[in-house]
Structures are given as C-alpha cells and as structure tokens.
Design an enzyme around this catalytic site. Structure first.
Site, PDB file in Angstrom:
ATOM      1  N   HIS A 261      25.225 -11.708 -37.446  1.00 46.89           N
ATOM      2  CA  HIS A 261      26.251 -11.679 -36.707  1.00 46.89           C
ATOM      3  C   HIS A 261      25.983 -11.797 -35.605  1.00 46.89           C
ATOM      4  CE1 HIS A 261      28.981  -8.815 -34.365  1.00 46.89           C
ATOM      5  NE2 HIS A 261      29.563  -8.707 -34.898  1.00 46.89           N
ATOM      6  N   CYS A 262      24.811 -11.812 -34.768  1.00 46.15           N
ATOM      7  CA  CYS A 262      25.072 -12.004 -33.424  1.00 46.15           C
ATOM      8  C   CYS A 262      25.142 -13.619 -32.686  1.00 46.15           C
ATOM      9  CB  CYS A 262      23.109 -11.600 -33.325  1.00 46.15           C
ATOM     10  SG  CYS A 262      23.539  -9.846 -33.344  1.00 46.15           S
ATOM     11  N   LEU A 263      24.226 -14.453 -33.683  1.00 47.22           N
ATOM     12  CA  LEU A 263      24.119 -15.962 -32.483  1.00 47.22           C
ATOM     13  C   LEU A 263      25.954 -16.809 -33.172  1.00 47.22           C
ATOM     14  CD1 LEU A 263      20.549 -17.528 -33.078  1.00 47.22           C
ATOM     15  CD2 LEU A 263      21.728 -16.061 -31.506  1.00 47.22           C
TER      16      LEU A 263
END
Length: 420
Positions: A261-263
């Site tokens: 989900h983050c990068l």
C-alpha cells in the site's frame, strides 16, 4: 476502574495487529470490518495476517476481550476508536471513500470524552478538514471541546520480525493539547515509545515523508541498475562496496518494482496535494513513480533477452517464478510488481508457473499456475525467475538444477544465473 473499550475499524494488516496488542494491554476490543468473510474467519480463530499467528488470535478470542464484528452497533459506548481503513488511488486521485464511510458510520456513537484517531495514510489536512466535520455532523458534538480527535500514522511492516507494532516508535498528534494528551496516553499503553508532534498535519506529512524517501531512493537504485546493465557494471557489487562507508550513505537495493500500500500510493497523495493546493508538480515523486513503474517491463525484457540467448523464444517458454507477494515472507499481494511481471510474461505467450507459499489461492493472477518448488519443476523450466525472495525457498536447489536463472533479488550465484 472500568476497562476501556477500543474500536478498531479495519481488521487487515494494520488494524488486526493493533487489536491484538490492545487486548494484550488489557483493553476490551471490537474489531470492525465490512468484509463479512474476513470477520467470520477471525471469529473462528483463522488469521490471514502472517504477523498474527492463529494461537495469538486464539488467545485474544479466548480472553473474551476481542470481538470481531461487521455491526457498528457493537461500537456503542466506546472510549477510543482507531480508523485503519485503506486509502487507495483511483486514476491517480486519492480515494478517501473508506475514511469517509468510517466517519459517517462511527459518528453516531461518538460521545463526550471519547477519542477518535485516524491511522490511514493520507494527505495533510484530512483529519481536520474531512474526518472532523463528518464526526461532528453525525454526533452533534464538537472537537476540540466535546470529544478528542487525532492522527497517528501506521508504521506496520508486514513480515518484519525485528520491528513490530509494540517496539516501533509511534508518532502521535491531536487537534488540541487535550486531544494530544488523550491520544498519547492511549498509545503509551500499546507501544514502548511515542513521538508527540504539534499538529495532525505534521503527523500526516511525517508518514508521507517516510515513504517518499524510500520511493525516491529505490527509484534511484532501480534506474542505476538499468543503466549499469547496459554499461556492463555489477551494480550489486557497487552497492555492497558503497555500504562499507560508515557515514553519509544508506543502502537501497534494486528489485522488480515497488508494491504494497505504501510506496506505489502514499507519495502520490503528497504529489496530488501539492498540485491541488499550490498548482505545482512534485517532480521527484513523479519521476520516481515513472522509474519504479517501468521495472516490471524491464524485468520481462531482460528475461526475454536471456531466453533468446539460450535459443528459446519467450512465447511457449515454461517459466517458474519464485514469489508473487510484494515483499518476502508475507502473502501481501497489494500492488505487487511480481504479479505485474507474471502478467506481462503471460501476455507474451509464456507458460507461467509460480511458487508462492504465503498468498491465498484467490489472489493468484489469471494465467498463473501455482506449483511447489521441486527439482522436477526447476528442471522442466526454461527459466527460473526469483521475483520475491522468501527465506524458505531452497536457492541451492534452484542453482543446481535450473538451466537459466534470472534473479531480481541477488539470492543466487553461479554460471546459469543472471542478476537484475
């Protein structure tokens, strides 16, 4: 003294570990999720998050202080509510519909003195400009004043056996001093160290800085890797040599792209906000996104070139991919570059097989057959591709029996191995 009641909205990779830790800290916890199948599995003691083994979930259920539910009515009388819902991108634009719906649904249960904390990654201003009005409208109360409101960015790293929820410093914030004190007091029961900051906007930006830093530096190494291939330079050896410098350098390593989900998503929230509010481009983020998005295609082209050198076209070739998750030792398939590599190879006509011990069957992309890592499969493959380097893969077996190995993670060596 009565036991505090915590409601955690979202029982995924962020919410479930928080719920488990809160139970262990002595709170009564209701874990809310709109996915009824997920809630049924949790209620039966089945965990789908690798960081939460079944026995830990079983202890939480057995304590009587953890109740998974799809019903917001079970939130009634809560003292603290933490929102850990997804914040995806839709056509490059932040989609906060899950946050909005959580605010609308929990709003009627907000009462004087309670606290609501947002953990979902988002752009600066979301807590005060989007979530607060929803809670105030549904409850008829105000914050600050009647209830507490804050933001605390999640720092969950699935599969990380060293840094877990409880020993990772937790950034905390509030819309006023009383809210900050309430939010800080709650997390002090959950984690070893909190890091208070002066506003929810600072806390929201903190999360975006952390992930933008990683996205940009990974993109730098990935572009260096693509260029080093054409310059006939071993980039892995160069990184290892640079890593010996004891100051002014932090190693990042190349790979088939970025996932989770983050990068792929979080830096875009910052870029979107900068463009919306300032009318300017965040050029570093946009360039980093372009480089990292290019990596699955680069990997597919390198595999095609390696097969051509062995006299085998990619169309009709039998390929064995090791790993489909976005990072090692987890089954997290969110925006996994390994899945994109598999799709591209399948589209080129390859017979794609994959070894993925962590992911659930419904997560496997169409056109990919899941198999075990056996000598027979390795020998039958025209190429073995290390995409996600799970620790329990037998890399020695691969090197002994493969005809050709393309390794995107630097786990194999030998005459049949080509590294990214």
């Amino acid at each position: 003294m009565s036991v505090e009641k915590l409601v955690v909205i979202g029982q995924g990779y962020v919410g479930l570990p928080l719920a488990m830790r809160a139970v262990e800290a002595g709170l009564d916890v209701v874990g809310l999720d709109v996915d009824s199948d997920r809630i049924k599995r949790l209620a039966s003691g089945e965990s789908f998050v690798e960081d939460i083994p079944a026995d830990r979930l079983g202890r939480a259920l057995g304590s009587g202080r953890y109740r998974p539910s799809t019903e917001y009515a079970d939130a009634e009388g809560f003292d603290i509510c933490v929102i850990t819902v997804p914040t995806p991108l839709r056509d490059g634009t932040p989609d906060l519909s899950f946050v909005e719906q959580a605010g609308i649904d929990i709003g009627p249960y907000v009462r004087p003195g309670c606290a609501v904390v947002l953990e979902s990654t988002t752009y600066p201003g979301t807590t005060e400009e989007l979530l607060r009005p929803l809670l105030e409208s549904a409850s008829g109360l105000r914050s600050p004043g009647d209830f507490h409101l804050g933001y605390s960015p999640e720092r969950i790293d699935p599969g990380n056996r060293t840094w877990r929820l409880e020993n990772t410093p937790k950034v905390v914030s509030g819309v006023d001093a009383d809210s900050l004190a309430r939010v800080d007091g709650f997390y002090r029961r959950i984690v070893e160290r909190t890091v208070p900051v002066g506003s929810t906007r600072v806390a929201e930006l903190t999360k975006l800085i952390e992930n933008t830093f990683r996205q940009v530096n990974i993109a730098l190494i990935n572009e260096l890797t693509m260029l080093s291939h054409h310059l006939d330079i071993d980039v892995w050896q160069a990184i290892e040599a640079a890593e010996t410098k004891p100051f002014g350098f932090m190693p990042f390593r190349p790979g088939p792209g970025v996932g989770g989900h983050c990068l792929p998503i979080d830096p875009c929230y910052l870029s979107w906000q900068v463009k919306r509010r300032l009318g300017r481009q965040f050029r570093f983020i946009e360039l980093a996104n372009d480089v990292n998005h290019e990596m699955p295609e680069h990997v597919a082209q390198r595999i095609m070139g390696g097969l051509n050198r062995t006299g085998r076209p990619v169309s009709g070739a039998r390929l064995l991919l090791l790993g489909l998750a976005y990072k090692k030792n987890t089954g997290d398939m969110r925006d996994s570059p390994a899945v994109e590599v598999a799709r591209r190879l399948h589209a080129l006509g390859a017979d794609v097989r994959a070894v993925e011990p962590y992911a659930e069957p419904h997560q496997i992309p169409a056109g990919v057959l899941v198999v075990g890592l056996t000598e027979r499969e390795v020998r039958a493959a025209d190429a073995v591709v290390v995409v996600t380097d799970h620790d329990d893969f037998d890399y020695d077996l691969v090197v002994r029996h493969a005809r050709y190995v393309f390794d995107t993670r630097n786990r194999c060596s030998g005459p049949v191995v080509e590294r990214l």
